[in-house]
Scaffold this motif. Structure first.
Motif, PDB file in Angstrom:
ATOM      1  N   LYS A 198       1.318   7.523  13.926  1.00  0.00           N
ATOM      2  CA  LYS A 198       0.734   8.840  13.701  1.00  0.00           C
ATOM      3  C   LYS A 198      -0.243   9.095  14.828  1.00  0.00           C
ATOM      4  O   LYS A 198      -0.988   8.198  15.242  1.00  0.00           O
ATOM      5  N   ARG A 199      -0.246  10.325  15.322  1.00  0.00           N
ATOM      6  CA  ARG A 199      -1.139  10.664  16.426  1.00  0.00           C
ATOM      7  C   ARG A 199      -2.088  11.789  16.031  1.00  0.00           C
ATOM      8  O   ARG A 199      -1.758  12.639  15.198  1.00  0.00           O
ATOM      9  N   ASN A 200      -3.260  11.758  16.647  1.00  0.00           N
ATOM     10  CA  ASN A 200      -4.236  12.819  16.460  1.00  0.00           C
ATOM     11  C   ASN A 200      -5.028  12.917  17.759  1.00  0.00           C
ATOM     12  O   ASN A 200      -5.984  12.189  17.988  1.00  0.00           O
ATOM     13  N   GLY A 201      -4.565  13.793  18.646  1.00  0.00           N
ATOM     14  CA  GLY A 201      -5.228  13.931  19.947  1.00  0.00           C
ATOM     15  C   GLY A 201      -5.153  12.642  20.749  1.00  0.00           C
ATOM     16  O   GLY A 201      -4.070  12.123  21.024  1.00  0.00           O
ATOM     17  N   ARG A 202      -6.308  12.069  21.091  1.00  0.00           N
ATOM     18  CA  ARG A 202      -6.346  10.828  21.870  1.00  0.00           C
ATOM     19  C   ARG A 202      -6.185   9.579  21.002  1.00  0.00           C
ATOM     20  O   ARG A 202      -6.229   8.453  21.504  1.00  0.00           O
ATOM     21  N   LEU A 203      -6.002   9.777  19.726  1.00  0.00           N
ATOM     22  CA  LEU A 203      -5.880   8.660  18.791  1.00  0.00           C
ATOM     23  C   LEU A 203      -4.422   8.436  18.404  1.00  0.00           C
ATOM     24  O   LEU A 203      -3.660   9.386  18.228  1.00  0.00           O
ATOM     25  N   ILE A 262       0.815  -1.210   0.000  1.00  0.00           N
ATOM     26  CA  ILE A 262       0.000   0.000   0.000  1.00  0.00           C
ATOM     27  C   ILE A 262       0.846   1.255   0.000  1.00  0.00           C
ATOM     28  O   ILE A 262       2.026   1.220   0.322  1.00  0.00           O
ATOM     29  N   THR A 263       0.214   2.347  -0.373  1.00  0.00           N
ATOM     30  CA  THR A 263       0.854   3.658  -0.273  1.00  0.00           C
ATOM     31  C   THR A 263       0.532   4.266   1.084  1.00  0.00           C
ATOM     32  O   THR A 263       1.371   4.937   1.695  1.00  0.00           O
ATOM     33  N   ALA A 264      -0.700   4.027   1.530  1.00  0.00           N
ATOM     34  CA  ALA A 264      -1.133   4.600   2.798  1.00  0.00           C
ATOM     35  C   ALA A 264      -2.305   3.797   3.345  1.00  0.00           C
ATOM     36  O   ALA A 264      -2.992   3.087   2.597  1.00  0.00           O
ATOM     37  N   LEU A 265      -2.523   3.915   4.632  1.00  0.00           N
ATOM     38  CA  LEU A 265      -3.681   3.301   5.277  1.00  0.00           C
ATOM     39  C   LEU A 265      -4.416   4.392   6.028  1.00  0.00           C
ATOM     40  O   LEU A 265      -3.782   5.264   6.642  1.00  0.00           O
ATOM     41  N   GLN A 266      -5.729   4.347   5.952  1.00  0.00           N
ATOM     42  CA  GLN A 266      -6.522   5.377   6.619  1.00  0.00           C
ATOM     43  C   GLN A 266      -7.459   4.729   7.632  1.00  0.00           C
ATOM     44  O   GLN A 266      -7.920   3.607   7.439  1.00  0.00           O
ATOM     45  N   TRP A 267      -7.730   5.459   8.676  1.00  0.00           N
ATOM     46  CA  TRP A 267      -8.750   5.065   9.644  1.00  0.00           C
ATOM     47  C   TRP A 267      -9.900   6.067   9.563  1.00  0.00           C
ATOM     48  O   TRP A 267      -9.682   7.284   9.567  1.00  0.00           O
ATOM     49  N   TYR A 268     -11.108   5.515   9.480  1.00  0.00           N
ATOM     50  CA  TYR A 268     -12.320   6.326   9.444  1.00  0.00           C
ATOM     51  C   TYR A 268     -13.224   5.918  10.610  1.00  0.00           C
ATOM     52  O   TYR A 268     -13.181   4.781  11.087  1.00  0.00           O
ATOM     53  N   LEU A 309     -10.066   9.835  10.345  1.00  0.00           N
ATOM     54  CA  LEU A 309      -9.411  10.139  11.620  1.00  0.00           C
ATOM     55  C   LEU A 309      -7.916  10.346  11.419  1.00  0.00           C
ATOM     56  O   LEU A 309      -7.338  11.304  11.919  1.00  0.00           O
ATOM     57  N   ILE A 310      -7.300   9.406  10.741  1.00  0.00           N
ATOM     58  CA  ILE A 310      -5.846   9.422  10.567  1.00  0.00           C
ATOM     59  C   ILE A 310      -5.502   8.802   9.220  1.00  0.00           C
ATOM     60  O   ILE A 310      -6.107   7.803   8.813  1.00  0.00           O
ATOM     61  N   LEU A 311      -4.539   9.383   8.541  1.00  0.00           N
ATOM     62  CA  LEU A 311      -3.927   8.789   7.355  1.00  0.00           C
ATOM     63  C   LEU A 311      -2.472   8.545   7.687  1.00  0.00           C
ATOM     64  O   LEU A 311      -1.758   9.475   8.077  1.00  0.00           O
ATOM     65  N   ILE A 312      -2.022   7.309   7.551  1.00  0.00           N
ATOM     66  CA  ILE A 312      -0.633   6.962   7.856  1.00  0.00           C
ATOM     67  C   ILE A 312      -0.019   6.371   6.594  1.00  0.00           C
ATOM     68  O   ILE A 312      -0.572   5.446   5.983  1.00  0.00           O
ATOM     69  N   ARG A 313       1.096   6.948   6.169  1.00  0.00           N
ATOM     70  CA  ARG A 313       1.720   6.521   4.911  1.00  0.00           C
ATOM     71  C   ARG A 313       2.634   5.322   5.155  1.00  0.00           C
ATOM     72  O   ARG A 313       3.062   5.053   6.274  1.00  0.00           O
ATOM     73  N   SER A 314       2.974   4.636   4.088  1.00  0.00           N
ATOM     74  CA  SER A 314       3.719   3.379   4.220  1.00  0.00           C
ATOM     75  C   SER A 314       5.115   3.572   4.804  1.00  0.00           C
ATOM     76  O   SER A 314       5.709   2.628   5.325  1.00  0.00           O
TER      77      SER A 314
END
Lengths: 114, 112
Positions: free
Chosen positions: B56-61, B29-35, B46-51
């Motif tokens: 990767k952080r986003n507040g409490r995530l 993959i190029t990237a994985l995303q959480w929705y 919520l977050i996009l994390i590249r390969s």
């Protein structure tokens, strides 16, 4: 900023009817997607437009489903004729461009076909 | 079969606890995303994390990505009732392609 707007939120149709779902993407976004969501199949891609050009017409959904994008700010999904198995939530999403790959979804239209 | 798949159908925790949702995928993959999708709403990223990223952080995530095992996790700390939702991971169907493939989702319920 206005997000993706879908209308109507709910639609009830009789088997065999034609229904049209509407979507307004985020202003300035170049990509637009239609998905169908069911508990069993999850999110399934129906159509994909890039700069108003149809890039993906849904494979197995080609038969009775037709998406159009008449201008950059409005898209429709027509289902003709409807069948009970079409009952699902239909989601529209837009993206700034394909390189970003982040989708912004509308709230969806819940379709019930009797 | 799904190209991306969460490992649990449903999880439940009490407010204030931490929880982790796991995802496995089958292609490079190029990237994985959480929705996250709340009831009556569309999914929201919520977050996009590249390969080439491991965390990767986003507040409490906090999302992690392990490309060697083709897996990712999303952790939520100090959960709140409003975190109740279905959580999806999504990957590009073919590395670098435009098409996102979504997993079937994990229903998280946060109880008071």
């Amino acid at each position: 900023d206005a997000g993706v707007t879908q209308t109507p939120r709910h639609e009830v149709a009789e088997k065999g009817q034609t229904i049209i779902l509407k979507c307004e993407p985020v202003s300035g976004h170049n990509d637009l997607f239609w998905y169908r969501q069911t508990k069993i199949q999850g999110l399934e891609l129906l159509s994909y437009f890039r700069s108003k050009s149809l890039m993906e017409d849904g494979g197995a959904f080609k038969d009775r489903f037709k998406a159009e994008m008449l201008n950059s700010s409005f898209s429709t999904l027509k289902i003709q004729p409807t069948e009970p198995k079409d009952s699902a939530v239909y989601l529209c999403a837009s993206s700034p461009d394909s390189s970003q790959n982040t989708l912004y979804f509308g709230a969806g239209t819940r379709l019930s076909v009797l | 079969s799904q190209l991306a798949e969460e490992n649990s159908w449903a999880l439940s925790v009490h407010e204030g606890e931490s929880v982790t949702v796991n995802c496995s995928y089958k292609t490079s993959i190029t990237a994985l995303q959480w929705y996250r999708q709340k009831s009556g709403k569309g999914p929201a990223q919520l977050i996009l994390i590249r390969s080439n990223e491991r965390e990767k952080r986003n507040g409490r995530l906090r999302a992690t990505l392990d490309t060697s095992s083709q897996s990712s996790s999303l952790s939520i700390t100090a959960t709140r009732c409003e975190d109740t939702a279905v959580y999806f991971c999504a990957t590009d169907a073919i590395s670098g392609s435009w098409q996102l493939i979504f997993g079937s989702g994990t229903q998280l319920t946060v109880m008071p």
